[in-house]
Each structure stands twice: as C-alpha cells, then as structure tokens.
Design an enzyme around this catalytic site. Structure first.
Site, PDB file in Angstrom:
ATOM      1  N   HIS A  17      51.715  56.103  45.071  1.00 16.68           N
ATOM      2  CA  HIS A  17      52.551  56.823  44.090  1.00 16.68           C
ATOM      3  C   HIS A  17      52.409  56.182  42.715  1.00 16.68           C
ATOM      4  CE1 HIS A  17      55.413  57.718  47.683  1.00 16.68           C
ATOM      5  NE2 HIS A  17      54.862  58.873  47.348  1.00 16.68           N
ATOM      6  N   LYS A  41      64.462  66.318  55.362  1.00 18.15           N
ATOM      7  CA  LYS A  41      64.007  65.079  56.008  1.00 18.15           C
ATOM      8  C   LYS A  41      65.157  64.085  56.167  1.00 18.15           C
ATOM      9  CE  LYS A  41      59.483  64.993  53.803  1.00 18.15           C
ATOM     10  NZ  LYS A  41      58.683  64.249  52.829  1.00 18.15           N
ATOM     11  N   ARG A  90      45.629  63.329  48.356  1.00 21.44           N
ATOM     12  CA  ARG A  90      44.935  62.248  49.061  1.00 21.44           C
ATOM     13  C   ARG A  90      43.724  62.765  49.815  1.00 21.44           C
ATOM     14  NH1 ARG A  90      50.442  60.453  51.780  1.00 21.44           N
ATOM     15  NH2 ARG A  90      50.409  62.693  51.876  1.00 21.44           N
ATOM     16  N   SER A 128      54.302  56.996  52.637  1.00 22.49           N
ATOM     17  CA  SER A 128      55.551  56.265  52.870  1.00 22.49           C
ATOM     18  C   SER A 128      55.812  56.149  54.370  1.00 22.49           C
ATOM     19  CB  SER A 128      56.730  56.996  52.207  1.00 22.49           C
ATOM     20  OG  SER A 128      56.526  57.089  50.825  1.00 22.49           O
TER      21      SER A 128
END
Ligand code: PNS
Length: 161
Positions: A17, A41, A90, A128
C-alpha cells in the site's frame, strides 16, 4: 489542485500500500488515503487503529492526508471535489473485481476517473490478509509492513513477549 484518493480497508497497511501511496504522492498535488468503514468484512483493527497506523506510516509524505468514509466512495469523491481514484493492481487476479468497481464508479459519476498503478514486483504477492496469516502463525513479516504495524500485529497475536 490535482487531488487523488487512495481507498481501501488497510487492515492493516502494508508496504505494498505504502509503495502505491508514495508513488501517487509524487504524481498528484494531494493524496487522500481513505479507510473504508462500511465493508461487510470482519476487520482485525478498528477504524481508529487503521487510520493511526496509516498516519504514522505516511508521516514523511507532506501532501498525504488520512481520512475515513462511510457509504459510497463516489459520494466521498464529490464531497472532496476529487476526480481521481488510485488503485494498485498486483496481478491478473485483481483485475476483474477492480474493473467492475471502476466501471460502476464511472457509471455513478462520469467525472471521476480510476487510475491503476502496477504494484512494485517485490510486493506483488503481498496482501493484508496474507500478512495477518503469517504473523498469526509466528512467521517473519519483516519488510512486509511498516515496523509499527509489525509490532501491533505481534502484540495482537501475543507473540514476542
Ligand atoms: O482494500 P479493499 O478491501 O480492497 O478496499 C475496497 C474498497 C473499500 C475500496 C471498496 O470496497 C469500496 O470502494 N467500498 C465503498 C463502497 C462503494 O463505493 N461501493 C461501490 C463501488 S463499485
């Protein structure tokens, strides 16, 4: 002033990040990193903790601010008079969902553009969730997250005293 908004859960912020935020800060006059409050979440860190870790990690970047938002990102963009959303990509696996969000956001407001930055290859495997998984099981997370975040994760999992 060219304002870019970097949205995310940041639960917690990783060096992947930070790489995107740092590069965005060199490209735009001002970058607002916004932490989502309203995802379905289950977060490990509270919104205050996630924001604080971001603030400390971005302290050296003068044109970066940290904020939070509830509801639609596109409404936050209007509130801040910002026209660019920055997202990191990514791998191909990120593409489908990111494209769906970008197209939906453009449908909701055609004045807002989503700009994708390719993640630095050394962080392309990082997320994460995977950092939390490794930390939880006692693996080494050095170099993957800012030092402060590493300490918070170890505390959370009661590792290292
Ligand atoms: O770090 P994440 O979990 O990938 O971040 C996802 C986030 C917070 C950027 C995304 O879920 C989001 O924008 N949520 C806000 C709700 C919203 O605007 N939804 C419509 C976008 S299509």
């Amino acid at each position: 002033m060219r304002i870019a908004v970097c949205p995310g859960s940041f639960d917690p912020v990783t060096n992947g990040h930070l790489d995107i935020i740092t590069r965005a800060s060199k490209t735009f006059d001002k970058v607002i990193v916004v932490v989502s409050r309203n995802s379905s979440k289950n977060y490990m860190f509270t919104i205050e903790e996630r924001m604080e870790m971001l603030k400390v990690s971005c302290a050296g970047l003068d044109n970066v601010e940290v904020d939070c938002f509830t509801g639609l990102l596109i409404d936050y963009m209007t509130l801040k008079n910002a026209h660019v959303i920055i997202k990191g990509l990514r791998a191909v696996s990120d593409f489908e969902y990111e494209m769906q969000m970008a197209l939906m956001n453009r449908k909701l407001n055609q004045d807002v553009e989503t700009v994708f930055m390719m993640t630095n290859s050394k962080y392309s495997y990082l997320s994460s969730s995977i950092v939390k998984e490794v930390a939880k099981n006692g693996g080494c997370i050095k170099g993957l997250v800012p030092d402060l975040v590493g300490e918070e994760l170890l505390k959370r999992f009661n590792i290292g005293g």
